[in-house]
Design a protein around this motif. Sequence first.
Motif, short mmCIF file in Angstrom:
data_model
loop_
_atom_site.label_atom_id
_atom_site.label_comp_id
_atom_site.label_asym_id
_atom_site.label_seq_id
_atom_site.Cartn_x
_atom_site.Cartn_y
_atom_site.Cartn_z
N ASP A 41 0.84 -1.21 0.00
CA ASP A 41 0.00 0.00 0.00
C ASP A 41 0.87 1.26 0.00
O ASP A 41 0.63 2.20 -0.76
CB ASP A 41 -0.92 0.03 1.22
N THR A 44 2.75 1.74 -3.25
CA THR A 44 1.83 2.25 -4.27
C THR A 44 1.72 3.76 -4.14
O THR A 44 1.75 4.48 -5.15
CB THR A 44 0.44 1.58 -4.14
N ARG A 91 -0.85 -2.12 -7.44
CA ARG A 91 -2.28 -2.18 -7.12
C ARG A 91 -2.84 -3.58 -7.41
O ARG A 91 -3.60 -4.12 -6.61
CB ARG A 91 -3.05 -1.13 -7.93
#
Length: 98
Positions: A41, A44, A91
């Motif tokens: 996460d 990203t 993702r």
Amino acid sequence: MTTQNPAMHARIAADALDRLTRDVQSGRAAWTSHTARQAVDDLTRITTAAATVLQQLAAAHGQQPGPRTAQGVTALHQAGQDVTTASAHLRTARHTMK
């Protein structure tokens, strides 16, 4: 208000990623399922921001005179596209992680 040097933020991020790499390689840190998901996460977020920064750099560099400007702008633009692709892959990876 004076303009800040944005490169200091890039240096701090680069130092943090270097430290992460060293800690994992040395065994001072280890990945778990939870920390891996969290890291994906965050990576990203990093790659998404990096793509924007690269486009900003290309625009700023494009305003500089000189024969090598076009080559630099092209390289920065390509790097931005590649980082955007990396962000999309992250993702996808995150959606498949349980």
